[in-house]
Scaffold this active site. Structure first.
Site, mmCIF file in Angstrom:
data_model
loop_
_atom_site.group_PDB
_atom_site.id
_atom_site.type_symbol
_atom_site.label_atom_id
_atom_site.label_comp_id
_atom_site.label_asym_id
_atom_site.label_seq_id
_atom_site.Cartn_x
_atom_site.Cartn_y
_atom_site.Cartn_z
ATOM 1 N N SER A 257 67.819 37.340 89.182
ATOM 2 C CA SER A 257 67.374 36.569 87.979
ATOM 3 C C SER A 257 67.204 35.334 88.087
ATOM 4 O O SER A 257 66.327 34.838 89.096
ATOM 5 C CB SER A 257 68.750 36.851 86.824
ATOM 6 O OG SER A 257 67.579 36.363 85.602
ATOM 7 N N ASP A 355 62.773 46.205 83.088
ATOM 8 C CA ASP A 355 63.043 44.807 82.812
ATOM 9 C C ASP A 355 62.732 44.526 81.608
ATOM 10 O O ASP A 355 61.539 44.222 81.698
ATOM 11 C CB ASP A 355 63.053 44.024 84.033
ATOM 12 C CG ASP A 355 63.697 42.993 84.277
ATOM 13 O OD1 ASP A 355 63.984 42.204 83.109
ATOM 14 O OD2 ASP A 355 64.277 42.646 85.324
ATOM 15 N N HIS A 388 66.997 45.011 83.752
ATOM 16 C CA HIS A 388 67.613 43.795 84.571
ATOM 17 C C HIS A 388 68.919 44.127 84.828
ATOM 18 O O HIS A 388 69.796 44.624 83.983
ATOM 19 C CB HIS A 388 67.255 42.649 83.488
ATOM 20 C CG HIS A 388 67.221 41.047 83.809
ATOM 21 N ND1 HIS A 388 66.292 40.797 84.624
ATOM 22 C CD2 HIS A 388 68.290 40.322 83.855
ATOM 23 C CE1 HIS A 388 66.568 39.504 84.800
ATOM 24 N NE2 HIS A 388 67.861 39.071 84.696
#
Length: 427
Positions: A257, A355, A388
């Protein structure tokens, strides 16, 4: 409790389980209020599908044993549960396929015989089995064969956020390859002990030295403070990692991330003086980069809804200026716009199709730009069904992807060793 009440209760529990399964397949991407619970439901369900089947099975057996099927709501609940299990089994299959996906990406980049070119000492690590019970207890993030040295300051006189941890084989190691991990958290939260532990424990148990670093966070910090801290951590590794058995000549960098953004940007801006104030002479190059579900574009050049949200967030929290007022500053902070032919090390870019926080389209564009421009190998892994932060705990997908990343690093490190030996024999 009457049988009718039990039937309705069974239906309610079945619908909750089905909602989790639905979000694993179809997470919300646009409704901001509901997107957060949808993310968590889909994230936990897609990675822990077998655990969801288990709790739903226990609940179903308990309800059926007490007569929940005697009324129609209970029978509907059973149908809903069976459909939910079918969806969960589908996600287990997607997780199983992750190993094939990353292997195919490695073969496409390095060739079908790439495993034979990995140095035998490091190739032998691939056969080392995982710990029993990892998948049963996914949040057990420790390993008795790995030693951790905590909270080492990497900036002299620095703040409390400028500390790192070192993970290494408990029996010690010498001249081992090094992995630097940069945590995520939107540049505003996060900690070095919260992410990538499955990967670091996997590698440290097999002879690597891993370093996990904190860095200053926004809104107090303004970019490039975050990147400067990452490069300060690289400086510390270069100067000190031999004390812990690491080889400063081979350092790979990874992160997820926001950590994916910072690790990619650090890999692409090695030795640029503007990001190394006061330590311009230090070599901050890395020999490989493995960003997970990273943010690669602060300019939203792909023109999608999630990208627009990132631009707004960066304006308020990171750069603290408007994109319209200084677009060059946003490009400087974007890995997508920092790709240069000779600057990039080998990359393995990993992103999930599901995601909901960072679009996979950005990862595709970044990998494509790297392949068009870089002289080094580029592996792009687009994982079907992955959310994610999919690899922050143990799961079937996490283990398969970690093994693939290990093979990528093993291949790059083997090339490094061959080049080093070749340079040593030259007169």
């Amino acid at each position: 409790m009457t049988e009718l009440t039990l039937s309705w209760a069974f239906l309610g529990v079945s619908l909750v389980g089905a909602w989790f399964t639905w979000n694993a397949w179809y997470p919300l991407r646009r409704l901001r209020v509901l997107s957060v619970p949808s993310f968590f439901a889909g994230w936990l369900t897609s990675e822990l599908a077998a655990h969801h089947i288990a709790w739903q099975a226990v609940a179903s057996i308990a309800f059926i044993a007490t007569g929940a099927l005697s009324e129609w709501p209970g029978r509907v609940g059973l149908v809903v549960t069976l459909c939910s299990w079918a969806g969960l089994l589908g996600h287990l299959e997607l997780a199983r396929r992750s190993g094939d996906v990353i292997e195919s990406a490695l073969v496409d980049t390095f060739g079908s015989g790439y495993r034979e070119r990995i140095e035998p000492e490091w190739a032998s690590q691939f056969a080392s089995p995982e710990r029993r019970g990892r998948l049963l207890l996914p949040f057990l993030l420790a390993d008795r064969e790995v030693e951790r040295v905590d909270n080492i300051p990497y900036v002299e006189g620095g703040g409390r956020r400028q500390h790192l941890d070192v993970y290494m084989p408990r029996g010690g190691v010498t001249n081992a390859p090094v992995l630097l991990q940069i945590h995520g958290g939107g540049w505003v939260i996060g900690h070095k002990r919260q992410q990538a532990l499955p990967l670091m424990l996997h590698l440290a148990r097999r002879g690597w030295v891993c370093v996990a670093a904190n860095y200053r966070l926004s809104p107090h910090a303004t970019f490039p403070d975050h990147l400067i801290d990452v490069k300060q951590a690289l400086r510390w590794v270069r100067e000190n990692i031999t004390r812990y058995g690491g080889d400063p000549a081979f350092v790979a960098i990874t992160g997820g991330s926001a950590g994916g953004h910072l690790s990619a940007l650090a890999a692409l801006t090695a030795n640029l003086p503007e990001f190394q104030p006061g330590f311009e002479e230090v070599d901050t190059s890395v020999q490989a980069a493995v960003p997970f579900y990273g943010v690669y574009d602060f300019t939203n050049s792909q023109n999608h809804a999630m990208g627009a949200g990132i631009v707004n967030f960066v304006e308020r929290m990171l750069l603290k200026k408007k994109f319209a007022d200084d677009p060059k500053a946003f490009e400087k902070a974007s890995p997508l716009h920092q790709v240069r032919p000779a600057a990039a090390p080998p990359f393995c870019v990993v992103h999930g199709t599901h995601d909901t926080l960072i679009s996979v389209a950005d990862a595709r564009a970044f990998a494509a730009r790297l392949r068009e421009t870089s002289h080094a190998p580029v592996v792009f892994v687009e994982l079907p069904g992955a959310q994610h932060a999919f690899e922050v705990f143990h799961s079937p997908r996490t283990h398969r992807v970690i093994h693939g990343v290990h093979r990528f690093l093993g291949s790059v490190y083997s090339d490094h060793l061959r080049k080093t030996r070749k340079a040593e024999v030259k007169p």
